[in-house]
Scaffold this active site. Structure first.
Site, PDB file in Angstrom:
ATOM      1  N   HIS A  29      -3.539  -5.311   0.295  1.00 53.02           N
ATOM      2  CA  HIS A  29      -3.253  -5.831   1.626  1.00 53.02           C
ATOM      3  C   HIS A  29      -3.278  -7.347   1.650  1.00 53.02           C
ATOM      4  CE1 HIS A  29      -3.311  -2.162   4.218  1.00 53.02           C
ATOM      5  NE2 HIS A  29      -3.944  -1.669   3.165  1.00 53.02           N
ATOM      6  N   CYS A  46       0.829  -1.208   0.000  1.00 55.26           N
ATOM      7  CA  CYS A  46       0.000   0.000   0.000  1.00 55.26           C
ATOM      8  C   CYS A  46       0.870   1.267   0.000  1.00 55.26           C
ATOM      9  CB  CYS A  46      -0.973  -0.046   1.170  1.00 55.26           C
ATOM     10  SG  CYS A  46      -2.612   0.549   0.734  1.00 55.26           S
ATOM     11  N   GLU A  87      -2.297  -9.252   3.936  1.00 50.04           N
ATOM     12  CA  GLU A  87      -2.656  -9.740   5.275  1.00 50.04           C
ATOM     13  C   GLU A  87      -4.155  -9.729   5.514  1.00 50.04           C
ATOM     14  OE1 GLU A  87      -3.494  -5.564   5.934  1.00 50.04           O
ATOM     15  OE2 GLU A  87      -2.024  -6.618   4.714  1.00 50.04           O
TER      16      GLU A  87
END
Length: 382
Positions: A357, A273, A359
């Site tokens: 993202h 990001c 995660e």
């Protein structure tokens, strides 16, 4: 405490005014007061608590496109930072009932506790359509000033995100050691400190699920402020350096550009990001502001080497300008909604980053392989 059916009826009036003169009138669904920020939207159906606590939303008033928000309540396990950083929250309907075995309270109580203004009962479809047509706009959310003309004037006078260093508002002031993993995974022992890879995470406003992933893979994890110098970072003898997500415009962060430019020649680097944008800038690229950004847990990205399509979690309002990409970087991923760059790799050093993202939290797990890719780089002999 379960709210009654009359709570929204008797709630104070709240108004959201945009810089283009549009005003929406609804009911307060959180704390009282007045805030300004960039009005954006998120297309996720779930994960509102993770959205609320994502530091990348600092300076923004977030609109949820899904019509009912709050139905499963809130809990301490799902937070992504110690407290919400966003300016305000906009929903069509704030659920009066929180029904979930993990719930520890209601959304309205949570917003009030953390002094977050929220508005419910407005036509979020019309608001999102306006943002998609005209672009993200500055806005003011208020329960104290209900004069339309006054609110529009305040929105027009409020600061935008371009040129501001928002990272300073959300990053930690000191370094720390992370010791929490992922509950759903079998933990890999981190070792005695000598053989375990050491990940140094540079925190520009980092979501907590990122260090959880690193720790769960058996790494030692140290978190440093994003303002750290390359010399300070290398004193920790990292096996690899991670560049985190964070809020706002990446171009004013000159301290980060310089630091990352020095690091890529010394140690494996992985960014997501804002970290992706900063790595690109450090290598000589430029960034630009997207019309309305990418925010949601359902964003398609293609890995160019394999042709594989991943469904990803995204939250960003800036992107890397393809025409400015230097020869040292190659594009590895593309956003399939608008063909913008979604990942790059440094041809000489192997440093890499993605504009989403992996995660998740919340969101799909399609992109977890990127953590393994970084793990392999850290295990390679110097």
């Amino acid at each position: 405490m379960t709210p009654s059916n009359n709570d929204l009826v008797h709630a104070p009036v709240a108004k959201l005014a945009l810089e283009d003169g549009t005003v929406y009138t609804g009911k307060s669904a959180g704390a009282g007061g007045e805030v300004s920020g960039e009005v954006v939207f998120n297309t996720a159906m779930t994960g509102y608590q993770e959205i609320l606590t994502d530091p990348s939303y600092c300076g923004q008033i977030v609109t949820m496109t899904y019509p009912e928000i709050g139905n499963y309540g809130v809990n301490e396990a799902d937070i992504e930072h110690q407290k919400p950083a966003l300016s305000g929250f906009v929903v069509r309907e704030s659920s009066r009932i929180a029904s979930n075995f993990r719930s520890e309270g209601g959304l309205g109580e949570y917003l009030t506790k953390h002094n977050i203004l929220a508005i419910a009962g407005i036509d979020t479809r019309a608001l999102v359509r306006r943002i998609r047509t005209q672009g993200a706009m500055r806005g003011v959310l208020s329960t104290v000033d209900l004069d339309d003309a006054s609110l529009v004037a305040k929105a027009q006078a409020s600061p935008g995100l371009i040129g501001r260093d928002m990272v300073q508002e959300v990053m930690p002031s000191q370094h720390s050691v992370w010791e929490q993993g992922l509950d759903e995974w079998t933990q890999v022992p981190a070792g005695d400190g000598s053989d375990a890879p050491h990940v140094v995470c540079l925190d520009f406003g980092m979501k907590w699920n990122i260090p959880r992933h690193f720790h769960a893979r058996g790494n030692r994890v140290t978190i440093l402020p994003g303002t750290s110098t390359a010399e300070e970072i290398m004193q920790h003898a990292p096996s690899g350096v991670f560049l985190s997500n964070g809020p706002g415009d990446p171009e004013p962060l000159q301290y980060a550009h310089k630091m990352i430019g020095e690091l890529v020649e010394q140690v494996p680097v992985f960014g997501i990001c804002l970290g992706h944008q900063l790595l690109s800038l450090a290598c000589g690229a430029k960034t630009f502001k997207l019309k309305f950004g990418h925010r949601g847990v359902n964003q398609p990205v293609q890995e160019l080497a394999t042709g594989k399509v991943e469904i990803t979690t995204q939250n960003h309002g800036f992107a890397v300008e393809e025409s400015s990409l230097p020869d040292c970087l190659e594009i590895t991923h593309r956003n399939l909604n608008d063909d913008t760059i979604a990942g790059v790799r440094h041809k000489a050093t192997g440093a890499f980053s993605v504009q989403y993202h992996p995660e998740a939290a919340s969101g799909p797990h399609d992109s977890h392989y990127l953590f393994e890719q970084f793990q392999k780089q850290m295990r390679q002999p110097a």
